[in-house]
Every structure is written in C-alpha cells, then in structure tokens.
Design a protein around this motif. Structure first.
Motif, PDB file in Angstrom:
ATOM      1  N   GLY A 190       0.817  -1.207   0.000  1.00 21.43           N
ATOM      2  CA  GLY A 190       0.000   0.000   0.000  1.00 21.43           C
ATOM      3  C   GLY A 190       0.851   1.256   0.000  1.00 21.43           C
ATOM      4  N   HIS A 191       1.924   1.248   0.797  1.00 22.01           N
ATOM      5  CA  HIS A 191       2.805   2.409   0.819  1.00 22.01           C
ATOM      6  C   HIS A 191       3.453   2.617  -0.547  1.00 22.01           C
ATOM      7  N   GLN A 199       4.062  10.023  -7.375  1.00 15.53           N
ATOM      8  CA  GLN A 199       5.182  10.292  -8.276  1.00 15.53           C
ATOM      9  C   GLN A 199       4.715  10.366  -9.729  1.00 15.53           C
ATOM     10  N   ALA A 200       3.791   9.497 -10.117  1.00 15.78           N
ATOM     11  CA  ALA A 200       3.254   9.553 -11.478  1.00 15.78           C
ATOM     12  C   ALA A 200       2.503  10.858 -11.712  1.00 15.78           C
ATOM     13  N   ALA A 220      11.790   7.675 -10.085  1.00 16.19           N
ATOM     14  CA  ALA A 220      11.324   7.313  -8.740  1.00 16.19           C
ATOM     15  C   ALA A 220      10.192   6.298  -8.822  1.00 16.19           C
ATOM     16  N   VAL A 221       9.312   6.451  -9.803  1.00 15.53           N
ATOM     17  CA  VAL A 221       8.240   5.467  -9.994  1.00 15.53           C
ATOM     18  C   VAL A 221       8.824   4.094 -10.276  1.00 15.53           C
ATOM     19  N   ARG A 222       9.832   4.056 -11.156  1.00 18.66           N
ATOM     20  CA  ARG A 222      10.451   2.774 -11.483  1.00 18.66           C
ATOM     21  C   ARG A 222      11.108   2.146 -10.255  1.00 18.66           C
ATOM     22  N   ASP A 264      12.844   9.765   2.822  1.00 16.43           N
ATOM     23  CA  ASP A 264      13.311  10.156   1.485  1.00 16.43           C
ATOM     24  C   ASP A 264      12.354   9.679   0.398  1.00 16.43           C
ATOM     25  N   ARG A 265      11.827   8.484   0.567  1.00 15.65           N
ATOM     26  CA  ARG A 265      10.910   7.959  -0.433  1.00 15.65           C
ATOM     27  C   ARG A 265       9.620   8.788  -0.469  1.00 15.65           C
ATOM     28  N   VAL A 266       9.159   9.227   0.694  1.00 16.30           N
ATOM     29  CA  VAL A 266       7.946  10.049   0.751  1.00 16.30           C
ATOM     30  C   VAL A 266       8.218  11.431   0.160  1.00 16.30           C
ATOM     31  N   ARG A 267       9.396  11.983   0.445  1.00 20.05           N
ATOM     32  CA  ARG A 267       9.728  13.297  -0.128  1.00 20.05           C
ATOM     33  C   ARG A 267       9.812  13.226  -1.645  1.00 20.05           C
ATOM     34  N   THR A 268      10.335  12.104  -2.162  1.00 22.74           N
ATOM     35  CA  THR A 268      10.416  11.932  -3.608  1.00 22.74           C
ATOM     36  C   THR A 268       9.036  11.988  -4.243  1.00 22.74           C
ATOM     37  N   ALA A 269       8.024  11.550  -3.487  1.00 22.67           N
ATOM     38  CA  ALA A 269       6.651  11.572  -4.000  1.00 22.67           C
ATOM     39  C   ALA A 269       6.034  12.963  -3.959  1.00 22.67           C
TER      40      ALA A 269
END
Length: 383
Positions: A190-191, A199-200, A220-222, A264-269
C-alpha cells in the motif's frame, strides 16, 4: 540400521512398564504362597509360565485390546488352576487401565466388564472350596477394576482436552500469522502504490514544463515499483512457507534506522516532510518495529488522502512513554467532525501495533485542518 534402531526404541518404550510386574511376579509369588497353605495346587513351572505371560502381555500397551485378552486369559487360567493368590493379580488393573486410557468410554467399559466377568468365574472356580472368602475377593477386585477404569478414562479425557487445546492454539497462531502477513502486505504494498501514484502525478504535471523533473519522478516510480515487487515477492514466499533471502526496501525486522530511507521515499513523492527524531533513543526491538510500521502507514495515508502537503513526524520521549506522532495539513474528503473511522485496515493495523505493546493510538482530523495520528508506546515494552 536406523529402521531397526527405531523399532527397538519403540518396543522398549512400549515394553518397559511390564518389567516391574514381571519382577514382582517371579520374586513375590512364592512368598505369597507361604501365607496360603489351603491353596488347592502347589506352585510349579506352569504357574510361573502363566505369571510371565500375564506380565509380558503388558509390553504390548500400544494394542490394549490384545493386552487385556492375553492378560485376562493368563490370569483366569492361573486362578482356575487353583494356584495361590499372588502378584499376578496386580497385572489385571494395569491391563484394564490401558484399555480405558486408549478406547472410547462405552467400548472400554464393555470390554473391561467382560474381562472382569471371566476373572470372576475363574475366581469362583478357585475358591469354590474356600467358604467365606470368595465374595469378599469379588467385591474387592470389583472396586479395583472400577478404580483402574476410572483412572484410565480420566487420563484419556485429559489427554484429549490437552490435544484439543494444542490444536486450538495452533489454529489461533496460524490465524494470527495470516493476519500479520496480510497487514504486512497491506502496509508495504500500500505504501509503495501510494508513492507511485503521487510520483506519477508529479511526472504528468511536470512533463510539459520541466522534462528533467518529470524524468526524475518517473525514475522514482520505477525504483518504487521494483521495491514494491520485491516486497510482494518476499511476502508471497513467506505465505508459501519458504525461507527467502533478505530483499526489498523493508526487512523482516524494520527499525528506527530505516526512518530516513522511508522519509526520502515520501519526499520523492512530493510531500514536504519534516522528521523530528529524538537522538539516543534506546528502544527494544519490538518497540522500534512498531514505531516504523505506524509511521509508514500514517505517511501512506498522507499520500493517499492528503496528497503533496506538508507533513511532520515526531518520535520522542513523553514521560515514561514514547510519543509517535504524524500530522499533516491536508484536507481529507472522508474526514468528518469526529475521530477517524476505525474500519480502515491501516488504522486498525496501527492501533493493533500499539495495543500489542500495551500502548494506545488515536487518529482523527485536527481542529484547524489536517489529520493526526498519535501513539503512546511504553518505553520498556518488549524488554
């Protein structure tokens, strides 16, 4: 060789209880006869042969019906032949006990009653000339047979109750494990999907304005997709009972050391995320796992329901407890004036993480807008 050893061990496990009865019969029969001078027949090799058969029959306790039949025949022949009372009679309640402990109550009672009837006939055949003691022996041995029967039935019922309890515990543990795996899949996948969606959206928004930023969002999506696939594959392998190697962005034992990677992953989104993690927190591993899972699920809900809005994560001591708080400033269409509905799997999972450690969790809209998840966990939980 291993097969022969296992068979020998099985025979010994079944047969050793007969040895005390055998020793008592061989050693104690003659002294017992000295106190019965009126016995109609003196001891001899046939008497000792019946003593040995009656005792050795107990070696087959894995087949209680055979034990009772052979033992009853040997003891009945011993009594009918007129030999003096002796330790051979001790084998009778043991054989009855085996049957009562192994068979259903009705069947055991019927078989033991039949065996006792045969022994009574043999007893009267022996004591026909011994006026005044036959009925006493019948009543005494009737009480002994009932005691053996009751003891065996009690042991059997307790064994069945214990087996039922173990089965129920195994079933409950399997159910809890399935629920845990389902929660893990919900949290990790889910995350990842929520991050991919964000990101999309960023990539689509920036495609005509800034190709470089759009490319970064698609990369980032990939990366997030690959991480999600690895997590899904690992979860499915655990469901199948395999032992997968560690892979994917989320290990089997997540902790505070992965909060930076999660942030970091959340910021990328596209989320403007501030993390306030108190340094030098020394927590038990179960508490660290709960903190990570609560923060991850709360941030996933931010991505799903609030979008690219500022959010804040706080992890610090609050007296004797550990405060875990995730807030955002976004508006949720489903958020009403009251607390968050408890029906969502994510909120239920976060609450379960807290309550499993003896803590508590609250989630709901903030008065000035936004949403908050707040958990208090005992600092010493899991130690």
């Amino acid at each position: 060789m291993d097969g022969a050893r296992k068979r020998a061990q099985g025979w010994w496990a079944d047969g050793w209880p007969c040895l005390p009865f055998l020793a008592a019969g061989l050693v104690g029969t003659q002294p017992a006869a000295l106190f019965q001078p009126d016995s109609t027949r003196p001891l001899g090799p046939p008497a000792y042969a019946l003593v040995v058969v009656a005792a050795l029959a107990l070696a087959g306790r894995s087949r209680p019906g055979m034990v009772l039949t052979i033992n009853g025949a040997a003891v009945a022949a011993y009594l009918a032949a007129g030999y003096p009372f002796g330790p051979i009679l001790l084998t009778v309640p043991a054989a009855m006990y085996y049957v009562a402990a192994a068979w259903p109550v009705g069947r055991a009672v019927a078989v033991v009653a039949a065996d006792f009837g045969v022994l009574v006939v043999a007893l009267y055949a022996k004591t026909l000339a011994e006026d005044g003691i036959g009925s006493v022996n019948v009543f005494a041995w009737g009480a002994i047979a009932l005691a053996a029967l009751a003891s065996g039935i009690t042991v059997r019922l307790r064994r069945e109750a214990a087996a039922g309890l173990r089965t129920e515990q195994a079933r409950r543990m399997a159910s809890e494990e399935r629920l845990r795996m389902a929660q893990d899949l919900h949290d990790t996948i889910g995350h990842g999907l929520a991050a991919i969606a964000m990101q999309a959206g960023v990539a689509l928004h920036m495609l005509d304005r800034d190709v470089t930023e759009a490319r970064h969002a698609l990369e980032a999506v990939r990366a997030t997709s690959r991480e999600g696939l690895d997590s899904l594959r690992a979860g499915l392998e655990r469901l199948r009972g395999d032992q997968p190697a560690r892979r994917g962005p989320v290990p089997d034992r997540p902790g505070l050391d992965l909060l930076d990677e999660l942030a970091d992953r959340v910021r990328t989104a596209g989320v403007e995320l501030d993390v306030d993690l108190q340094p030098d927190l020394h927590l038990a591993r179960p508490v660290e796992e709960a903190v990570f899972r609560i923060v991850r699920e709360a941030l996933t809900n931010v991505l799903r329901h609030a979008g690219a809005v500022p959010a804040r994560v706080v992890v610090r001591r609050d007296g004797d407890d550990l405060l875990v708080e995730v807030t955002d400033t976004g508006a949720r269409a489903e958020a009403g004036p009251g607390p968050a509905a408890p029906g969502g799997l994510g909120i239920r999972g976060m609450r379960a993480q807290a309550e499993r450690l003896g803590g508590k969790m609250e989630a709901g809209p903030l008065p000035g807008g936004g949403f908050a998840v707040r958990a208090l966990l005992p600092m010493e939980a899991g130690t």
